[in-house]
Design a protein around this motif. Structure first.
Motif, PDB file in Angstrom:
ATOM      1  N   THR A   4      -7.084  11.999  -8.386  1.00  0.00           N
ATOM      2  CA  THR A   4      -8.442  12.630  -8.781  1.00  0.00           C
ATOM      3  C   THR A   4      -8.332  13.506  -7.208  1.00  0.00           C
ATOM      4  N   PRO A   5      -7.813  14.648  -7.189  1.00  0.00           N
ATOM      5  CA  PRO A   5      -7.704  15.502  -5.784  1.00  0.00           C
ATOM      6  C   PRO A   5      -8.949  15.993  -5.373  1.00  0.00           C
ATOM      7  N   LYS A   6     -10.203  16.009  -6.162  1.00  0.00           N
ATOM      8  CA  LYS A   6     -11.345  16.518  -5.633  1.00  0.00           C
ATOM      9  C   LYS A   6     -12.600  15.390  -5.795  1.00  0.00           C
ATOM     10  N   GLY A   7     -11.990  14.180  -5.707  1.00  0.00           N
ATOM     11  CA  GLY A   7     -12.807  13.006  -6.156  1.00  0.00           C
ATOM     12  C   GLY A   7     -13.701  12.767  -5.042  1.00  0.00           C
ATOM     13  N   GLY A  16       0.983  -1.022   0.081  1.00  0.00           N
ATOM     14  CA  GLY A  16       0.213   0.094  -0.045  1.00  0.00           C
ATOM     15  C   GLY A  16       0.858   1.358   0.162  1.00  0.00           C
ATOM     16  N   ILE A  17       0.531   2.193  -0.925  1.00  0.00           N
ATOM     17  CA  ILE A  17       1.417   3.370  -0.899  1.00  0.00           C
ATOM     18  C   ILE A  17       0.285   4.644  -0.928  1.00  0.00           C
ATOM     19  N   ASP A  18       0.846   5.616  -0.029  1.00  0.00           N
ATOM     20  CA  ASP A  18      -0.111   6.792   0.172  1.00  0.00           C
ATOM     21  C   ASP A  18       0.827   7.971   0.039  1.00  0.00           C
ATOM     22  N   THR A  19       0.493   8.828  -0.920  1.00  0.00           N
ATOM     23  CA  THR A  19       1.309  10.406  -0.872  1.00  0.00           C
ATOM     24  C   THR A  19       0.209  11.337  -1.041  1.00  0.00           C
ATOM     25  N   SER A  20      -0.659  11.248  -0.336  1.00  0.00           N
ATOM     26  CA  SER A  20      -2.042  12.181  -0.746  1.00  0.00           C
ATOM     27  C   SER A  20      -1.560  13.640  -0.024  1.00  0.00           C
ATOM     28  N   CYS A  21      -0.516  13.799   0.912  1.00  0.00           N
ATOM     29  CA  CYS A  21      -0.478  15.218   1.186  1.00  0.00           C
ATOM     30  C   CYS A  21       1.104  15.437   1.565  1.00  0.00           C
ATOM     31  N   ASP A  22       1.323  15.218   3.081  1.00  0.00           N
ATOM     32  CA  ASP A  22       2.775  15.675   3.128  1.00  0.00           C
ATOM     33  C   ASP A  22       3.572  14.459   3.932  1.00  0.00           C
ATOM     34  N   GLU A  23       3.149  13.089   3.656  1.00  0.00           N
ATOM     35  CA  GLU A  23       3.819  11.931   4.356  1.00  0.00           C
ATOM     36  C   GLU A  23       4.093  10.909   3.151  1.00  0.00           C
ATOM     37  N   THR A  24       5.148  10.525   2.955  1.00  0.00           N
ATOM     38  CA  THR A  24       5.396   9.316   2.077  1.00  0.00           C
ATOM     39  C   THR A  24       5.447   8.213   2.599  1.00  0.00           C
ATOM     40  N   ALA A  25       4.382   7.500   2.360  1.00  0.00           N
ATOM     41  CA  ALA A  25       4.069   6.213   3.371  1.00  0.00           C
ATOM     42  C   ALA A  25       3.912   4.957   2.237  1.00  0.00           C
ATOM     43  N   ALA A  26       4.428   3.603   2.704  1.00  0.00           N
ATOM     44  CA  ALA A  26       4.419   2.549   2.117  1.00  0.00           C
ATOM     45  C   ALA A  26       4.421   1.573   3.327  1.00  0.00           C
ATOM     46  N   ALA A  27       3.594   0.500   2.783  1.00  0.00           N
ATOM     47  CA  ALA A  27       3.212  -0.652   3.997  1.00  0.00           C
ATOM     48  C   ALA A  27       2.901  -1.894   3.360  1.00  0.00           C
ATOM     49  N   VAL A  28       3.406  -3.139   3.829  1.00  0.00           N
ATOM     50  CA  VAL A  28       2.987  -4.316   3.154  1.00  0.00           C
ATOM     51  C   VAL A  28       1.891  -4.969   4.376  1.00  0.00           C
ATOM     52  N   VAL A  29       0.746  -5.400   4.022  1.00  0.00           N
ATOM     53  CA  VAL A  29      -0.245  -6.005   4.624  1.00  0.00           C
ATOM     54  C   VAL A  29      -0.717  -7.312   4.336  1.00  0.00           C
ATOM     55  N   PRO A  67      -8.856  11.456  -2.233  1.00  0.00           N
ATOM     56  CA  PRO A  67      -8.891  12.803  -2.537  1.00  0.00           C
ATOM     57  C   PRO A  67      -7.537  13.353  -2.149  1.00  0.00           C
ATOM     58  N   GLY A  68      -6.738  14.560  -2.369  1.00  0.00           N
ATOM     59  CA  GLY A  68      -5.626  14.995  -1.810  1.00  0.00           C
ATOM     60  C   GLY A  68      -5.074  15.962  -2.624  1.00  0.00           C
ATOM     61  N   LEU A  69      -3.687  16.464  -2.413  1.00  0.00           N
ATOM     62  CA  LEU A  69      -3.022  17.411  -3.258  1.00  0.00           C
ATOM     63  C   LEU A  69      -2.610  16.713  -4.798  1.00  0.00           C
ATOM     64  N   ILE A  70      -3.031  17.433  -5.635  1.00  0.00           N
ATOM     65  CA  ILE A  70      -2.982  16.890  -7.110  1.00  0.00           C
ATOM     66  C   ILE A  70      -1.399  16.390  -7.340  1.00  0.00           C
ATOM     67  N   GLY A  71      -0.503  17.234  -6.866  1.00  0.00           N
ATOM     68  CA  GLY A  71       0.977  16.948  -7.167  1.00  0.00           C
ATOM     69  C   GLY A  71       1.243  15.760  -6.411  1.00  0.00           C
ATOM     70  N   ALA A  72       1.105  15.816  -5.180  1.00  0.00           N
ATOM     71  CA  ALA A  72       1.558  14.572  -4.252  1.00  0.00           C
ATOM     72  C   ALA A  72       0.498  13.382  -4.670  1.00  0.00           C
ATOM     73  N   LEU A  73      -0.579  13.322  -5.100  1.00  0.00           N
ATOM     74  CA  LEU A  73      -1.051  11.876  -5.400  1.00  0.00           C
ATOM     75  C   LEU A  73      -0.222  11.522  -6.679  1.00  0.00           C
ATOM     76  N   LEU A  74      -0.071  12.419  -7.636  1.00  0.00           N
ATOM     77  CA  LEU A  74       0.666  11.893  -8.833  1.00  0.00           C
ATOM     78  C   LEU A  74       1.875  11.340  -8.612  1.00  0.00           C
TER      79      LEU A  74
END
Length: 333
Positions: A327-330, A3-16, A80-87
């Motif tokens: 999709t920032p405003k999804g 799982g990867i999340d870069t929606s705002c200001d944390e770069t995150a990855a995990a295995v579940v 949703p999130g910051l478009i540049g970060a999500l990209l």
């Protein structure tokens, strides 16, 4: 699932594994980068994600003791999130899915937060989820199979955003959540009668802009009068926090009673707030409702919650192609 999340200001990855077993959960914070600006600067956040994403993904795999050959799918926050970060996250996930011939799943960030308590506890259904963060504040009725009914959300500022703004007014730096919470514990929550907008409306909507403005005017007046000493800051923080928590708890309990739900879950970055946790648990106990919240490391943005809910979606047959968009405003769901 990775799982990867870069929606705002944390770069995150995990295995579940199997939607519940967190094998790794790596988060790179950008707090130091944004502190001098008093808030998240989207362009800087995007650049920091680019710098960190490969390392964070590699570290999450290494800590989990797996390789790409062991994965069944890759999940990434695409809304949703910051478009540049999500990209950044979406581009990385699409590339990895293509290179390793793995299914790709685009995940709603808010669904990840809603799922986070399930990584620690077996939750009853239906339950009411209060999601409170720097970007979101909403009440959701959660049913078996992770089906949702949105009961209400903020009409202006998110609660976490208001914490950051109030901390800025008081000269306490960024982010404001923990520093306000710590300061409030030393103050008098009844010292200042800040408003509680929309507390008694017939719906489950929230509004925090009025509280923010009221605190700002009060601080400016106190500063002109030379009254903004340490004790004054503590009382303002305690009174502000009391107003926000009162509204959140009151509406959450109303939702529980109206729906007949058996429990409340508290998620999002503000779920780490000690006063909100204690107040919600005390109020829920009075009506016989259980309260669940994730461990502190799963309150803020993380990849584990994304991989966790992705497992449920994967079992339901969700697959997204390499044309997946950020999709920032999804829509919420």
């Amino acid at each position: 699932i990775l799982g990867i999340d870069t929606s705002c200001d944390e770069t995150a990855a995990a295995v579940v594994a199997d939607g519940r077993e967190v094998l790794s959960n790596i988060v790179a914070s950008q707090v130091e980068t944004h502190q001098e600006y008093g808030g998240v600067v989207p362009e800087l956040a995007s650049r920091k994600h680019i710098e960190a994403i490969n390392y964070i993904v590699s570290r999450s795999l290494a800590e989990a003791g797996v390789t790409f050959k062991d994965l069944e799918a890759i999940a990434v926050t695409n809304r949703p999130g910051l478009i540049g970060a999500l990209l950044v996250g979406v581009a990385a996930a699409k590339s990895l899915a293509y290179c390793h011939n793995l299914p790709l799943l685009g995940i709603n960030h808010i669904e990840g937060h809603i799922y986070a308590p399930f990584l620690a506890d077996a939750l009853p259904f239906p339950h009411i989820c209060l999601t409170v963060s720097g970007g979101h504040t909403l009440l959701v009725e959660v049913h078996e199979g992770w089906q949702y009914k949105v009961l209400g959300s903020t009409q202006d500022d998110a609660a976490g955003e208001v914490y950051d703004k109030v901390a800025k007014y008081l000269g306490l730096g960024f982010p404001g959540g923990k520093v306000i919470d710590d300061l409030a514990q030393k103050g008098n929550p009844s010292a200042v009668k800040f408003p509680r907008p929309m507390r008694n409306t017939d719906d489950y909507q929230f509004s925090f802009s009025g509280i923010k403005t009221s605190v700002r005017y009060f601080v400016e007046k106190a500063r002109r009068a030379g009254l903004l000493v340490e004790n004054g800051q503590q009382d303002i923080a305690a009174s502000f926090q009391a107003a926000v928590v009162d509204v959140l708890v009151y509406k959450s309990l109303r939702a529980v009673k109206a729906t007949g739900a058996a429990a409340i879950t508290l998620t999002g970055g503000v779920a780490a707030n000690s006063h909100l946790r204690a107040s919600l648990k005390l109020a829920a106990a009075e009506i016989g409702a259980e309260v669940y919240y994730p461990p502190m490391n799963l309150c803020t943005d993380n990849g584990a919650m994304i991989a966790g809910i992705a497992y449920q979606k994967y079992q339901q047959g969700l697959r997204d192609g390499l044309s997946l968009n950020a999709t920032p405003k999804g829509s919420i769901f």
